[in-house]
Design a protein around this motif. Structure first.
Motif, PDB file in Angstrom:
ATOM      1  N   GLU A 353       0.835  -1.247  -0.025  1.00  0.00           N
ATOM      2  CA  GLU A 353      -0.001  -0.047  -0.055  1.00  0.00           C
ATOM      3  C   GLU A 353       0.897   1.299   0.102  1.00  0.00           C
ATOM      4  O   GLU A 353       0.512   2.332  -0.799  1.00  0.00           O
ATOM      5  N   ARG A 354       1.702   1.215   0.746  1.00  0.00           N
ATOM      6  CA  ARG A 354       2.836   2.433   0.671  1.00  0.00           C
ATOM      7  C   ARG A 354       3.466   2.774  -0.568  1.00  0.00           C
ATOM      8  O   ARG A 354       3.629   3.695  -0.955  1.00  0.00           O
ATOM      9  N   LEU A 355       3.850   1.488  -1.409  1.00  0.00           N
ATOM     10  CA  LEU A 355       4.342   1.692  -2.554  1.00  0.00           C
ATOM     11  C   LEU A 355       3.120   2.378  -3.758  1.00  0.00           C
ATOM     12  O   LEU A 355       3.517   3.462  -4.471  1.00  0.00           O
ATOM     13  N   ARG A 356       2.075   2.032  -3.392  1.00  0.00           N
ATOM     14  CA  ARG A 356       1.013   2.753  -4.152  1.00  0.00           C
ATOM     15  C   ARG A 356       0.525   4.256  -3.694  1.00  0.00           C
ATOM     16  O   ARG A 356       0.660   5.125  -4.408  1.00  0.00           O
ATOM     17  N   ASP A 357       0.592   4.429  -2.344  1.00  0.00           N
ATOM     18  CA  ASP A 357       0.180   5.569  -1.902  1.00  0.00           C
ATOM     19  C   ASP A 357       1.259   6.792  -1.893  1.00  0.00           C
ATOM     20  O   ASP A 357       1.009   8.020  -2.203  1.00  0.00           O
ATOM     21  N   GLU A 358       2.558   6.251  -1.589  1.00  0.00           N
ATOM     22  CA  GLU A 358       3.647   7.093  -1.587  1.00  0.00           C
ATOM     23  C   GLU A 358       4.409   7.336  -2.802  1.00  0.00           C
ATOM     24  O   GLU A 358       4.948   8.317  -3.253  1.00  0.00           O
ATOM     25  N   ILE A 361       3.273   3.565  -7.239  1.00  0.00           N
ATOM     26  CA  ILE A 361       3.685   2.177  -8.074  1.00  0.00           C
ATOM     27  C   ILE A 361       2.548   1.261  -7.749  1.00  0.00           C
ATOM     28  O   ILE A 361       2.029   1.050  -6.714  1.00  0.00           O
ATOM     29  N   TYR A 362       1.861   0.899  -8.820  1.00  0.00           N
ATOM     30  CA  TYR A 362       0.619   0.089  -8.668  1.00  0.00           C
ATOM     31  C   TYR A 362       1.150  -1.484  -9.128  1.00  0.00           C
ATOM     32  O   TYR A 362       1.253  -1.464 -10.350  1.00  0.00           O
ATOM     33  N   GLY A 363       0.929  -2.353  -8.146  1.00  0.00           N
ATOM     34  CA  GLY A 363       1.081  -3.661  -8.576  1.00  0.00           C
ATOM     35  C   GLY A 363      -0.446  -4.357  -8.430  1.00  0.00           C
ATOM     36  O   GLY A 363      -1.234  -3.759  -7.887  1.00  0.00           O
ATOM     37  N   ALA A 364      -0.392  -5.783  -8.633  1.00  0.00           N
ATOM     38  CA  ALA A 364      -1.806  -6.383  -8.718  1.00  0.00           C
ATOM     39  C   ALA A 364      -1.993  -6.792  -6.981  1.00  0.00           C
ATOM     40  O   ALA A 364      -1.237  -6.498  -6.135  1.00  0.00           O
ATOM     41  N   LEU A 374       7.693  -2.780 -16.851  1.00  0.00           N
ATOM     42  CA  LEU A 374       8.798  -1.757 -16.416  1.00  0.00           C
ATOM     43  C   LEU A 374       9.587  -1.237 -17.757  1.00  0.00           C
ATOM     44  O   LEU A 374      10.070  -2.008 -18.752  1.00  0.00           O
ATOM     45  N   GLY A 375       9.599   0.177 -17.777  1.00  0.00           N
ATOM     46  CA  GLY A 375      10.461   0.796 -18.763  1.00  0.00           C
ATOM     47  C   GLY A 375      11.884   0.953 -18.105  1.00  0.00           C
ATOM     48  O   GLY A 375      11.893   0.898 -16.876  1.00  0.00           O
ATOM     49  N   THR A 376      12.706   0.983 -18.806  1.00  0.00           N
ATOM     50  CA  THR A 376      14.020   1.161 -18.430  1.00  0.00           C
ATOM     51  C   THR A 376      14.510   2.032 -17.500  1.00  0.00           C
ATOM     52  O   THR A 376      15.067   1.961 -16.427  1.00  0.00           O
ATOM     53  N   GLN A 377      13.999   3.313 -17.590  1.00  0.00           N
ATOM     54  CA  GLN A 377      13.937   4.443 -17.071  1.00  0.00           C
ATOM     55  C   GLN A 377      13.415   4.376 -15.659  1.00  0.00           C
ATOM     56  O   GLN A 377      13.613   4.988 -14.552  1.00  0.00           O
ATOM     57  N   GLN A 378      12.181   3.290 -15.376  1.00  0.00           N
ATOM     58  CA  GLN A 378      11.794   3.133 -14.052  1.00  0.00           C
ATOM     59  C   GLN A 378      12.182   2.053 -13.364  1.00  0.00           C
ATOM     60  O   GLN A 378      12.037   2.364 -11.913  1.00  0.00           O
ATOM     61  N   ILE A 379      13.362   1.507 -13.647  1.00  0.00           N
ATOM     62  CA  ILE A 379      14.126   0.492 -12.790  1.00  0.00           C
ATOM     63  C   ILE A 379      14.548   1.004 -11.807  1.00  0.00           C
ATOM     64  O   ILE A 379      14.435   0.698 -10.602  1.00  0.00           O
ATOM     65  N   PRO A 380      15.358   2.376 -11.592  1.00  0.00           N
ATOM     66  CA  PRO A 380      15.903   2.891 -10.546  1.00  0.00           C
ATOM     67  C   PRO A 380      15.063   3.377  -9.719  1.00  0.00           C
ATOM     68  O   PRO A 380      15.373   3.388  -8.412  1.00  0.00           O
ATOM     69  N   LEU A 381      13.918   3.813 -10.161  1.00  0.00           N
ATOM     70  CA  LEU A 381      12.938   4.451  -9.293  1.00  0.00           C
ATOM     71  C   LEU A 381      12.082   3.419  -8.359  1.00  0.00           C
ATOM     72  O   LEU A 381      11.999   3.594  -7.204  1.00  0.00           O
ATOM     73  N   LEU A 382      11.866   2.169  -9.162  1.00  0.00           N
ATOM     74  CA  LEU A 382      11.279   1.172  -8.558  1.00  0.00           C
ATOM     75  C   LEU A 382      11.993   0.411  -7.413  1.00  0.00           C
ATOM     76  O   LEU A 382      11.815   0.135  -6.225  1.00  0.00           O
ATOM     77  N   ALA A 383      13.472   0.463  -7.750  1.00  0.00           N
ATOM     78  CA  ALA A 383      14.207  -0.416  -6.794  1.00  0.00           C
ATOM     79  C   ALA A 383      14.663   0.592  -5.492  1.00  0.00           C
ATOM     80  O   ALA A 383      14.415   0.210  -4.315  1.00  0.00           O
ATOM     81  N   ASP A 384      14.522   2.128  -5.460  1.00  0.00           N
ATOM     82  CA  ASP A 384      14.571   3.014  -4.662  1.00  0.00           C
ATOM     83  C   ASP A 384      13.400   2.628  -3.671  1.00  0.00           C
ATOM     84  O   ASP A 384      13.465   2.733  -2.448  1.00  0.00           O
ATOM     85  N   ALA A 385      11.985   2.669  -4.518  1.00  0.00           N
ATOM     86  CA  ALA A 385      10.883   2.675  -3.537  1.00  0.00           C
ATOM     87  C   ALA A 385      10.960   1.332  -2.883  1.00  0.00           C
ATOM     88  O   ALA A 385      10.411   1.361  -1.709  1.00  0.00           O
ATOM     89  N   LEU A 386      11.295   0.161  -3.321  1.00  0.00           N
ATOM     90  CA  LEU A 386      11.241  -0.880  -2.768  1.00  0.00           C
ATOM     91  C   LEU A 386      12.023  -1.067  -1.447  1.00  0.00           C
ATOM     92  O   LEU A 386      11.777  -1.667  -0.433  1.00  0.00           O
ATOM     93  N   LYS A 387      13.278  -0.406  -1.765  1.00  0.00           N
ATOM     94  CA  LYS A 387      14.201  -0.272  -0.363  1.00  0.00           C
ATOM     95  C   LYS A 387      13.660   0.686   0.366  1.00  0.00           C
ATOM     96  O   LYS A 387      13.720   0.211   1.789  1.00  0.00           O
ATOM     97  N   ARG A 388      13.123   1.543   0.247  1.00  0.00           N
ATOM     98  CA  ARG A 388      12.228   2.594   1.224  1.00  0.00           C
ATOM     99  C   ARG A 388      11.290   1.715   2.044  1.00  0.00           C
ATOM    100  O   ARG A 388      11.230   2.111   3.141  1.00  0.00           O
ATOM    101  N   VAL A 389      10.431   1.127   1.246  1.00  0.00           N
ATOM    102  CA  VAL A 389       9.385   0.604   2.214  1.00  0.00           C
ATOM    103  C   VAL A 389       9.690  -0.595   2.780  1.00  0.00           C
ATOM    104  O   VAL A 389       8.720  -1.276   3.638  1.00  0.00           O
ATOM    105  N   SER A 390      10.974  -1.410   2.639  1.00  0.00           N
ATOM    106  CA  SER A 390      11.090  -2.559   3.044  1.00  0.00           C
ATOM    107  C   SER A 390      11.693  -2.366   4.626  1.00  0.00           C
ATOM    108  O   SER A 390      11.956  -1.223   4.957  1.00  0.00           O
TER     109      SER A 390
END
Length: 390
Positions: A353-358, A361-364, A374-390
């Motif tokens: 939910e944090r991924l989506r709200d903050e 980033i929308y997953g199923a 995933l677009g190539t330019q989105q990969i660093p953004l996704l990785a950073d968000a995953l680290k932040r919520v984990s």
């Protein structure tokens, strides 16, 4: 009569897709719906498909009915594609065209309910969102067994332990490759163990093959299914061309039954036709005609499919490398070793939910993400968000 109709529960997947569309944030990321996307974010029509359509349009002589089994050239082509040209099970199988892979699932479910209504269908947990409701709608009891990772791959011991309660005549429903939603596939050795388990307990294998070509390659992805088909007298298979031919809206699929001998398979085909006749009568031909053409002229299509597969693999490798570089938890490295378009993020529901709200980033539901989205330019953004919520 409609006043008594209770409002249905909205489909959660399409509800999320609607929420994504209404999200005003420019950086939002759509990893929800399970369609392949190229580097530009589009789901393209394959060039080989366009060429097939041009040929079919110029060669068309009739739009007359094809028959209850659909396009026979398609049926033969997809059977040879999934089993391999020289597989002995080709001589004892019947395949009919269906309204996509989901239509095939329902036809097989109805056939099982007709022949063995007391059978329980065992499917994975988590599972493809349609497996349980389709089998239940056919009137079958459904039980689940865990599908999760150990340190080296599929936790097969958990599978065996959960299936202790399965009885002879029950059905074991598995993904042929690129498990949806987890991306966790058995090794070939584990496929062999699955085959022995089915023999020992008297279970009938049922393989849903929707992503052939997106994991390790066309033949490697079918290795487990081919092993089972060679070692079991009875088996169910459902097939889809939505992903590997990008024929999503054409709803092109097939139901295959492997029997002990050809005469028995022919009786099963007639039963499948009867079930289809009482449902949709016969399937549409356009997508099947395209697929039949590609099966007969595979070179350009298989090259495009391999390019799609490599894009998904590269996305996985780059995402895992980025996560490792920024010091994200080690558990995220599972994303690289998993197969196909999907992975289940190792996150809790509040973290998702944090991924989506903050981070928009929308997953199923449950945390499944479409790696192909995933677009190539989105990969660093996704990785950073995953680290932040984990």
């Amino acid at each position: 009569m409609f006043t008594q109709l209770a409002p249905p529960t909205p489909d959660p997947l399409w509800g999320l897709a609607k929420a994504f569309q209404q999200d005003p944030r420019s950086e939002k990321m759509d990893l929800i719906v399970g369609v392949y996307r190229d580097a530009s974010g589009k789901t393209p029509v394959m060039e080989s498909v366009q060429q097939a359509e041009k040929f079919l349009a110029s060669a068309a002589e009739t739009k007359s009915y094809r028959g209850l089994s659909g396009n026979l050239n398609f049926n033969d082509g997809i059977a040879r594609f999934v089993l391999g040209s020289g597989h002995p099970a080709l001589e004892r199988q019947s395949t009919i065209q269906t309204v996509a892979g989901t239509g095939a699932l329902r036809l097989i479910g109805d056939l099982i309910a007709k022949l063995s209504p007391q059978a329980t269908v065992w499917t994975t947990d988590p599972a493809y969102v349609n497996h349980l409701p389709i089998m239940a709608a056919a009137g079958l009891e459904v039980q689940t067994f865990p599908w999760r990772e150990s340190e080296t791959g599929l936790d097969f011991e958990a599978v065996v332990q959960a299936l202790e309660g399965a009885r002879a005549g029950d059905i074991l429903l598995l993904h042929g490759c690129c498990h949806n939603p987890t991306g966790i596939d058995p090794s070939l050795e584990q496929w062999g163990a699955i085959s022995r388990l089915c023999h020992d307990k008297g279970l009938i294998p049922f393989v849903d093959m929707a992503y052939q070509g997106f994991g390790d390659g066309v033949d490697a992805d079918a290795a487990g299914l081919r092993l089972l088909a060679g070692e079991h007298e009875q088996m169910f298979v459902t097939l889809s061309c939505s992903k590997n031919m990008s024929l999503y809206c054409e709803r092109t699929g097939a139901a295959m039954v492997i029997a002990s001998e050809a005469g028995e398979a022919e009786k099963v085909r007639l039963s499948l036709e009867q079930i289809a006749r009482a449902n949709y009568s016969m399937p549409p031909n356009h997508g099947a005609a395209i697929a039949a053409y590609l099966f007969a002229h595979p070179e350009a299509w298989l090259k495009e499919l391999e390019e799609c597969r490599m894009r998904v693999c590269t996305n996985r490798q780059n995402l895992a490398a980025e996560l490792k570089a920024i010091g994200a938890p080690e558990r995220f490295q599972c994303l690289e070793r998993q197969k196909g378009m999907f992975s289940l993020l190792p996150l809790s529901s509040p973290q998702i939910e944090r991924l989506r709200d903050e981070f928009a980033i929308y997953g199923a539901i449950g945390g499944r993400i479409n790696v192909a989205g995933l677009g190539t330019q989105q990969i660093p953004l996704l990785a950073d968000a995953l680290k932040r919520v984990s």
